[in-house]
Design a protein around this motif. Structure first.
Motif, PDB file in Angstrom:
ATOM      1  N   ARG A  83       0.857  -1.196   0.000  1.00  0.00           N
ATOM      2  CA  ARG A  83       0.000   0.000   0.000  1.00  0.00           C
ATOM      3  C   ARG A  83       0.890   1.242   0.000  1.00  0.00           C
ATOM      4  NH1 ARG A  83      -2.960  -3.606   3.262  1.00  0.00           N
ATOM      5  NH2 ARG A  83      -5.093  -3.950   2.513  1.00  0.00           N
ATOM      6  N   GLU A  84       1.029   1.844  -1.142  1.00  0.00           N
ATOM      7  CA  GLU A  84       1.889   3.024  -1.253  1.00  0.00           C
ATOM      8  C   GLU A  84       1.255   4.246  -0.611  1.00  0.00           C
ATOM      9  OE1 GLU A  84       3.203   3.739  -5.211  1.00  0.00           O
ATOM     10  OE2 GLU A  84       4.576   2.035  -5.196  1.00  0.00           O
ATOM     11  N   ASP A  85      -0.070   4.345  -0.739  1.00  0.00           N
ATOM     12  CA  ASP A  85      -0.787   5.451  -0.113  1.00  0.00           C
ATOM     13  C   ASP A  85      -2.254   5.038  -0.013  1.00  0.00           C
ATOM     14  OD1 ASP A  85      -2.020   5.995  -2.705  1.00  0.00           O
ATOM     15  OD2 ASP A  85      -0.136   6.996  -3.239  1.00  0.00           O
ATOM     16  N   ASP A  86      -3.118   5.968   0.348  1.00  0.00           N
ATOM     17  CA  ASP A  86      -4.528   5.647   0.545  1.00  0.00           C
ATOM     18  C   ASP A  86      -5.225   5.246  -0.746  1.00  0.00           C
ATOM     19  OD1 ASP A  86      -4.284   6.131   3.216  1.00  0.00           O
ATOM     20  OD2 ASP A  86      -5.009   8.207   3.107  1.00  0.00           O
ATOM     21  N   GLU A  87      -4.647   5.628  -1.892  1.00  0.00           N
ATOM     22  CA  GLU A  87      -5.338   5.386  -3.163  1.00  0.00           C
ATOM     23  C   GLU A  87      -4.713   4.262  -3.993  1.00  0.00           C
ATOM     24  OE1 GLU A  87      -5.545   9.019  -5.305  1.00  0.00           O
ATOM     25  OE2 GLU A  87      -6.857  10.016  -3.843  1.00  0.00           O
ATOM     26  N   ASN A  88      -3.457   3.953  -3.738  1.00  0.00           N
ATOM     27  CA  ASN A  88      -2.755   2.992  -4.593  1.00  0.00           C
ATOM     28  C   ASN A  88      -2.263   1.784  -3.784  1.00  0.00           C
ATOM     29  OD1 ASN A  88      -2.668   4.537  -7.195  1.00  0.00           O
ATOM     30  ND2 ASN A  88      -1.619   6.012  -5.870  1.00  0.00           N
ATOM     31  N   THR A  89      -2.762   0.622  -4.167  1.00  0.00           N
ATOM     32  CA  THR A  89      -2.345  -0.625  -3.546  1.00  0.00           C
ATOM     33  C   THR A  89      -1.938  -1.595  -4.644  1.00  0.00           C
ATOM     34  OG1 THR A  89      -3.859  -0.315  -1.684  1.00  0.00           O
ATOM     35  CG2 THR A  89      -3.054  -2.548  -2.080  1.00  0.00           C
TER      36      THR A  89
END
Length: 372
Positions: free
Chosen positions: A249-255
């Protein structure tokens, strides 16, 4: 007398209990009614920790909620203890089917280990015949009450014992008398499926389907052994297959998700996972991810397209039912009726029924969910 079913409802009002369901992973010696244990124990002089039905049910749940499969399995000394006679086996099997019918199950596969029921002089064949007699009585009871159910036996060998081939031969011998598949169970770590390779070779030569407990108390090597030594068409639990999935999970939007070769194989081959959420929490099978249902890899596996199925494992020890497990998942992961239907269709497709019967089962499930 059938246990009174508890209705579990989805937010939209659909009654989960009334929906047609398929049960693939349900142990006979883990689904006794507490009052039945008390009455059978009294008839054979077996001491119990509690002599009140409700209190005994609480005792089983407390002892099973240890976080250890080894400790969890110790509670079965009592349940198998009252299942050493023909009368005990018939009654337990009959009530087991009644309770499945009350919970809306229309196809159930009951797994149990005949070698654990020889203490009073019964032969292996006599135990299978007694359980089948109880199953048939239970089916009649469900039908007479206006329900619909079919049942198959999964004959199980204990992986730590040295009777694998003998039990495999027993299963094949009774394939015309209610037995539809083979399983191995018991302590998983240290007892790989490869130890029973001779039994699995025999089953393969006789075109007899197998499911193998794997990926519960041991990891990826156990799953590999189940697939390639055991030729498993399904994985009993299989929850630790998630160890072969990398989630970044790089951030809240990109997994980003990457499957290893083993998990990719299981997904591509559509090998069913017999997931049992409450049991997996009790035995510590998901402890590396957390200790609440929200931490269970169930939703990850589902969203990635694995053939996930929902099961109870041991209804007595987990104080659960198939409807309750579905309700818990729906509440935890915000599933709706269409998701629950997928789980049942997955189970129907993975059942050890002939193709035509599986297609009929799919139609029954689809019709039942359309009417919900």
């Amino acid at each position: 007398m059938t246990s009174a079913p508890h209705d579990f409802l989805l937010p939209g009002g659909a009654n989960i209990t009334a929906l047609p369901k398929v049960s693939l992973h349900d142990h006979l010696d883990g689904g006794l009614r507490p009052q039945t244990i008390i009455e059978l124990a009294e008839s054979i002089g077996l001491d119990l920790p509690e002599t009140d039905g409700a209190a005994l049910g609480e005792w089983f749940a407390e002892k099973s909620d240890s976080g250890s499969l080894v400790e969890y399995l110790k509670t079965f000394d009592i349940t198998t203890g009252v299942m050493q006679t023909e009368e005990g086996l018939i009654r337990v099997a009959r009530e087991f089917v009644q309770d499945l019918g009350a919970d809306g199950v229309i196809w159930g596969e009951i797994r149990w280990a005949p070698e654990q029921h020889l203490g009073n002089g019964l032969t292996l064949d006599q135990t299978v015949e007694a359980v089948q007699a109880g199953i048939e009585e239970g089916i009649d009871d469900v039908r007479n009450a206006g329900g619909r159910i079919r049942i198959g036996q999964l004959v199980t060998a204990m992986r730590h014992a040295d009777r694998g081939l003998e039990i495999a031969e027993l299963a094949v011998r009774h394939r015309g008398n209610g037995v539809v598949g083979f399983d191995i169970a018991g302590a998983e770590a240290g007892f790989p499926a490869g130890n029973l390779r001779e039994a699995f070779d025999y089953l393969a030569r006789n075109f007899f389907p197998t499911t193998v407990h794997a990926g519960e108390a041991d990891g990826l090597e156990s799953i590999r052994g189940a697939l390639f030594d055991g030729r498993a068409l399904r994985l009993g639990h299989g929850v630790r297959l998630a160890e072969d999935i990398t989630v970044d999970r790089e951030d809240d939007e990109n997994t980003y998700v990457e499957l290893g070769r083993l998990s990719q194989w299981v997904k591509d081959r559509e090998i069913a996972l017999e997931l049992s959420p409450s049991s997996n929490l009790q035995t510590g099978a998901i402890e590396q991810w957390g200790d609440d249902l929200i931490d269970h890899p169930f939703d990850l596996l589902y969203q990635l397209g694995f053939r996930v199925t929902v099961n109870t494992d041991n209804r007595l020890m987990s104080r659960t039912s198939l409807s309750r497990e579905l309700a818990l998942l729906a509440e935890t992961f915000d599933y709706d009726l269409s998701d629950l239907e997928v789980f049942q269709l997955n189970a129907a497709a993975a059942s050890f029924l002939p193709l035509e019967d599986r297609e009929e089962l799919v139609d029954l499930i689809t019709d039942g969910f359309e009417r919900a």
